[in-house]
Scaffold this active site. Structure first.
Site, PDB file in Angstrom:
ATOM      1  N   HIS A  38      45.228  28.676  50.027  1.00 16.23           N
ATOM      2  CA  HIS A  38      45.101  29.726  49.006  1.00 16.23           C
ATOM      3  C   HIS A  38      44.456  29.235  47.710  1.00 16.23           C
ATOM      4  O   HIS A  38      44.475  29.938  46.707  1.00 16.23           O
ATOM      5  CB  HIS A  38      46.453  30.375  48.702  1.00 16.23           C
ATOM      6  CG  HIS A  38      47.163  30.833  49.946  1.00 16.23           C
ATOM      7  ND1 HIS A  38      46.574  31.662  50.863  1.00 16.23           N
ATOM      8  CD2 HIS A  38      48.395  30.561  50.423  1.00 16.23           C
ATOM      9  CE1 HIS A  38      47.418  31.872  51.860  1.00 16.23           C
ATOM     10  NE2 HIS A  38      48.523  31.221  51.621  1.00 16.23           N
ATOM     11  N   LYS A  53      53.546  41.713  41.195  1.00 21.13           N
ATOM     12  CA  LYS A  53      52.690  42.242  42.268  1.00 21.13           C
ATOM     13  C   LYS A  53      53.103  43.645  42.714  1.00 21.13           C
ATOM     14  O   LYS A  53      52.246  44.467  43.013  1.00 21.13           O
ATOM     15  CB  LYS A  53      52.753  41.312  43.488  1.00 21.13           C
ATOM     16  CG  LYS A  53      52.056  39.979  43.321  1.00 21.13           C
ATOM     17  CD  LYS A  53      52.061  39.242  44.664  1.00 21.13           C
ATOM     18  CE  LYS A  53      51.867  37.746  44.537  1.00 21.13           C
ATOM     19  NZ  LYS A  53      50.550  37.329  44.109  1.00 21.13           N
ATOM     20  N   HIS A 101      37.886  37.001  50.812  1.00 21.64           N
ATOM     21  CA  HIS A 101      38.357  37.255  49.457  1.00 21.64           C
ATOM     22  C   HIS A 101      37.119  37.567  48.617  1.00 21.64           C
ATOM     23  O   HIS A 101      36.259  36.717  48.434  1.00 21.64           O
ATOM     24  CB  HIS A 101      39.089  36.006  48.938  1.00 21.64           C
ATOM     25  CG  HIS A 101      39.453  36.055  47.480  1.00 21.64           C
ATOM     26  ND1 HIS A 101      40.744  35.909  47.016  1.00 21.64           N
ATOM     27  CD2 HIS A 101      38.691  36.230  46.379  1.00 21.64           C
ATOM     28  CE1 HIS A 101      40.755  36.006  45.699  1.00 21.64           C
ATOM     29  NE2 HIS A 101      39.517  36.186  45.286  1.00 21.64           N
ATOM     30  N   ARG A 141      42.315  37.243  32.682  1.00 27.47           N
ATOM     31  CA  ARG A 141      41.782  36.114  31.914  1.00 27.47           C
ATOM     32  C   ARG A 141      40.387  35.791  32.420  1.00 27.47           C
ATOM     33  O   ARG A 141      39.927  36.386  33.392  1.00 27.47           O
ATOM     34  CB  ARG A 141      42.675  34.891  32.139  1.00 27.47           C
ATOM     35  CG  ARG A 141      42.857  34.624  33.621  1.00 27.47           C
ATOM     36  CD  ARG A 141      43.448  33.287  33.924  1.00 27.47           C
ATOM     37  NE  ARG A 141      44.017  33.213  35.256  1.00 27.47           N
ATOM     38  CZ  ARG A 141      43.337  33.004  36.370  1.00 27.47           C
ATOM     39  NH1 ARG A 141      42.034  32.838  36.332  1.00 27.47           N
ATOM     40  NH2 ARG A 141      43.932  32.956  37.540  1.00 27.47           N
ATOM     41  N   GLY A 188      50.242  31.109  43.754  1.00 30.64           N
ATOM     42  CA  GLY A 188      49.969  29.867  44.485  1.00 30.64           C
ATOM     43  C   GLY A 188      50.531  29.880  45.892  1.00 30.64           C
ATOM     44  O   GLY A 188      50.830  28.835  46.468  1.00 30.64           O
TER      45      GLY A 188
HETATM   46  P1  ADP Z   1      49.306  34.247  45.292  1.00 30.82           P
HETATM   47  O1  ADP Z   1      49.405  35.063  44.030  1.00 30.82           O
HETATM   48  O2  ADP Z   1      50.603  33.597  45.693  1.00 30.82           O
HETATM   49  O3  ADP Z   1      48.148  33.302  45.288  1.00 30.82           O
HETATM   50  P2  ADP Z   1      47.887  36.376  46.650  1.00 30.82           P
HETATM   51  O4  ADP Z   1      48.525  37.694  46.847  1.00 30.82           O
HETATM   52  O5  ADP Z   1      46.876  36.259  45.552  1.00 30.82           O
HETATM   53  O6  ADP Z   1      49.049  35.294  46.470  1.00 30.82           O
HETATM   54  O7  ADP Z   1      47.236  35.894  48.012  1.00 30.82           O
HETATM   55  C1  ADP Z   1      46.706  34.607  48.153  1.00 30.82           C
HETATM   56  C2  ADP Z   1      45.806  34.513  49.380  1.00 30.82           C
HETATM   57  O8  ADP Z   1      46.561  34.861  50.561  1.00 30.82           O
HETATM   58  C3  ADP Z   1      44.611  35.441  49.378  1.00 30.82           C
HETATM   59  O9  ADP Z   1      43.500  34.911  48.697  1.00 30.82           O
HETATM   60  C4  ADP Z   1      44.361  35.612  50.875  1.00 30.82           C
HETATM   61  O10 ADP Z   1      43.645  34.479  51.352  1.00 30.82           O
HETATM   62  C5  ADP Z   1      45.757  35.592  51.484  1.00 30.82           C
HETATM   63  N1  ADP Z   1      46.319  36.964  51.618  1.00 30.82           N
HETATM   64  C6  ADP Z   1      46.974  37.665  50.665  1.00 30.82           C
HETATM   65  N2  ADP Z   1      47.325  38.889  51.114  1.00 30.82           N
HETATM   66  C7  ADP Z   1      46.894  38.979  52.389  1.00 30.82           C
HETATM   67  C8  ADP Z   1      46.965  39.981  53.405  1.00 30.82           C
HETATM   68  N3  ADP Z   1      47.552  41.146  53.207  1.00 30.82           N
HETATM   69  N4  ADP Z   1      46.411  39.712  54.599  1.00 30.82           N
HETATM   70  C9  ADP Z   1      45.831  38.502  54.843  1.00 30.82           C
HETATM   71  N5  ADP Z   1      45.740  37.522  53.938  1.00 30.82           N
HETATM   72  C10 ADP Z   1      46.265  37.741  52.718  1.00 30.82           C
END
Ligand code: ADP
Length: 685
Positions: free
Chosen positions: A235, A116, A208, A297, A164
């Site tokens: 999530h 990330k 999202h 993907r 996750g």
């Molecule tokens: P992972 O890879 O662990 O799933 P992500 O970075 O994709 O983590 O984030 C998962 C979810 O967390 C997102 O879909 C959103 O709902 C929430 N989220 C992530 N970043 C933020 C942020 N900066 N502010 C608020 N919610 C967030």
């Protein structure tokens, strides 16, 4: 030219890929584990290769076995689907080194988006908006705290290797920072073996929204509009739709351009998704979205994009992997209508959405929706993999109609044999904030209590269950009941897991199709059938009456009062106990009733105490007992793992073990006898 594709996956996505490949005249190779011998993906492929034991690490995650299977069957390409090895750059390299084509992006592109922090830095450099934060390498707690103070609170700590939601912590003020950092780092280290974290401003009330992109080896990158995946639980996406509600042309242009910039920056080929977190608090804005991550993907929710664009994304993936250019120019890709997808899972919403496994005695979907599934009636959901049953996808000219189509598709779906999230999904489709598109990612959490199904039956469902269980549901189109008269059926009807009344229900059938149920056989005061249809009351607290119009193998059509209804049903007998089960599906709910085997009911305690049976499908992890052992009530005899949880099976009474019928590592089914005790007064020598 690709002529034969091995699909390194299982379930609905393997079936989905096989469908397109077959339509293109391409042969397919399925791979399968011990748990999937009779699975739909195995049956629908041209050839199938067994690759190992049920646990994914021994099968669907085993790179060597999969590449070998491709070479051995003469496949020239491998499609990874999603999950499993789909985002593993080492797999891509192993595939290409074996001289095969990988249907997906390059190993380099996957690596570029794998972490990330590096991904965000690269995107920021390319000019893609990223959430303000700290993505640097300095990990000293004091330095991180200083960065956090600059970003401001609330903020999120995220593991750079995270996924996750693991290793993610919300920090609402400076004083909490240190403690949250310690726990995020610890979790990241444990889960990913990588303690590095990044800091990010927390976007409140976020949505999202993600953009589908597609690149080819000729340097073109196009987008196929956006999907809104705001409805999540922990999530995990629950319902997705396209296009995003409230999207303006201006914001769409800004987001899709940012997505194309992101994909172009890493020379992306094949289907990919750029996920953005969006501040939807004051409507969508051109400066209100930020890059979150790229999924390199095909996405689970790709069907909604296929519906609104008419493009088959798997076909494009195959063509582009073979070196062809993307079949359409950007200006030729048009958006029309609205599409919604709901993910149907074998899980128990009332038990914190715990996955469940078991045999599906009926899997039935309405004709009107697109159904992407990998199971059919008779198949099982096993504890080894994701418990998804199907994706239900609807498409209509606008959002309201697509949502209505989804509600009716959910009503017309019947899954018998395991608990599912079907009623939860139906309730979600009626949530006013969702129907009015006033949503953010915590909508489900906020409304959870109202979304959890309260399943309470009426005497009508009881009547239908008795009718099916009585075996009197023999109906012919021309003559009505084949058998008719009066049946008293001894019913200790149990609804779901609750214990219900143990009285004798009495069922009366009359030649004109009327069926009457007295909940108590001695009380004849329940609703009486009349000849006047309009005044028929369907039920009261003592019983019910309906007029059967037709019965097929799966459905009963009847009139209750002035309403005409159809209920789906499935009937099955549990092999070990002989207990009978009936699953009934009304428009709202699925009701599961059980009827004890009359031969064993009553001697329940004693007969079941002579054996230990598997309470669910799972794997034996430990055996603490052997033949001849004398054990006391409560002694731990076996440890079983099901759905990633361990359950200890104990001796129900003081007893001597006659035989142990399982061993460590065995996969066992719900109801299998695992241990037998000697009869209480038997002596073993
Ligand atoms: P992972 O890879 O662990 O799933 P992500 O970075 O994709 O983590 O984030 C998962 C979810 O967390 C997102 O879909 C959103 O709902 C929430 N989220 C992530 N970043 C933020 C942020 N900066 N502010 C608020 N919610 C967030």
């Amino acid at each position: 030219m690709i002529t034969k594709i091995l699909i390194a996956n299982r379930g609905e996505i393997a079936c989905r890929i096989i469908k397109t490949a077959t339509a293109m005249g391409i042969d397919t190779v399925a791979v399968y584990s011990d748990a999937d011998q009779d699975a739909m993906h195995v049956k629908s492929a041209s050839v199938a290769v067994h690759i190992g034991d049920a646990p994914a690490t021994h099968s669907y995650l085993d790179i060597d076995k999969i590449v070998q299977a491709a070479l051995q069957t003469g496949a020239d390409a491998i499609h990874p689907g999603y999950g499993f090895l789909s985002e593993n750059p080492n797999f891509v390299e192993a595939v290409t080194e074996a001289g095969l084509t990988f249907i997906g992006p390059s190993a380099d592109a996957i690596r570029a988006m794998g972490l990330k922090d590096a991904a965000k830095q690269r995107m920021a450099e390319a000019g893609v908006p990223v959430v303000p934060g700290y993505h640097g390498s300095e990990q000293d707690p004091a330095a991180l705290q200083a960065q956090a103070d600059i970003i401001g609170y609330p903020l999120l700590i995220k593991a750079r290797s995270g996924g996750g939601g693991k290793g993610m912590r919300l920090v609402s003020g400076a004083s909490e920072f240190k403690e949250r950092l310690t726990s995020a780092v610890r979790e990241a280290e444990n889960a990913f073996g990588d303690p590095v974290v990044l800091l990010e401003k927390f976007i409140e009330s976020p949505r999202h929204i993600e953009v589908q992109v597609f690149g080819d080896s000729h340097g073109s990158v196009v987008h196929l509009f956006e999907r809104d995946c705001t409805l999540q639980r922990r999530h995990q996406k629950v319902i997705e739709e396209a296009p995003a509600p409230g999207m303006s042309d201006e914001v769409r242009t800004a987001m899709t351009q940012a997505a194309i910039t992101a994909a172009s920056a890493i020379g992306y080929t094949s289907a990919g998704t750029i996920e953005f977190i969006v501040d939807g608090s004051q409507g969508l804005r051109t400066d209100g979205f930020w890059f979150m991550e790229m999924n390199t993907r095909l996405q689970v929710e790709h069907p909604v994009t296929e519906c609104i664009t008419g493009v088959d994304l798997v076909e494009w993936q195959i063509r582009v992997a073979a070196g062809e250019p993307i079949p359409l120019q950007q200006t030729q890709i048009k958006l029309r209508g609205h599409s919604v997808e709901a993910r149907l899972y074998a899980e128990d919403p009332a038990a914190d959405f715990l996955p469940v496994s078991g045999q599906l005695h009926r899997v039935s979907f309405p004709d009107r929706a697109r159904i992407d599934t990998g199971v059919e009636s008779g198949d099982s959901i096993t504890p080894f993999y994701d418990p998804m049953i199907a994706k239900i996808i609807t498409f209509a000219s606008d959002r309201t109609l697509a949502m209505q189509a989804m509600s009716s598709a959910l009503s017309g779906t019947h899954i018998a044999g395991t608990t599912t999230n079907l009623s939860f999904l139906s309730a979600l489709m009626k949530n006013v904030e969702f129907t009015q598109a006033q949503m953010d990612t915590s909508l489900i959490e906020r409304h959870l209590d109202a979304l959890l199904p309260v399943v309470s039956d009426t005497p009508i469902e009881r009547l239908l269950a008795c009718l099916v269980l009585s075996g009197l549901n023999q109906w012919s189109e021309t003559s009505g009941w084949r058998l008719w008269g009066e049946a008293s059926i001894r019913v200790k009807l149990t609804l779901q897991d609750e214990n219900r009344c143990e009285v004798v229900h009495r069922l009366q059938l009359s030649p004109d199709g009327r069926v009457r149920l007295n909940l108590d056989e001695h009380d004849d005061s329940a609703v009486k059938p009349t000849n006047d249809e309009a005044s028929d009351t369907a039920y009261d607290e003592r019983g019910a009456v309906i007029v059967v119009q037709s019965i097929t193998d799966n459905d009963i059509r009847y009139r209750a009062g002035t309403e005409t209804c159809t209920a789906g049903y499935a009937l099955w007998t549990q092999a070990v106990t002989g207990d009978q089960y009936v699953s009934l599906k009304s428009a709202q709910h699925t009701y599961t009733y059980s009827l004890k085997n009359p031969l064993t009911a009553g001697e329940d305690a004693q007969s079941s105490a002579n054996t230990i049976t598997a309470p669910m499908t799972g794997v034996i992890r430990a055996v603490h007992a052997a033949k001849g052992d004398a054990v006391n009530s409560g002694t731990a005899l076996l440890v079983m793992e099901a759905m990633k949880m361990e359950t200890t099976l104990e001796a129900p009474r003081d007893a001597t073990i006659e035989s142990v019928l399982c061993a460590v590592g065995d996969a066992v089914n719900d109801g299998d006898v695992l241990i037998r005790f000697t009869e209480p007064d038997d002596v073993i020598d």
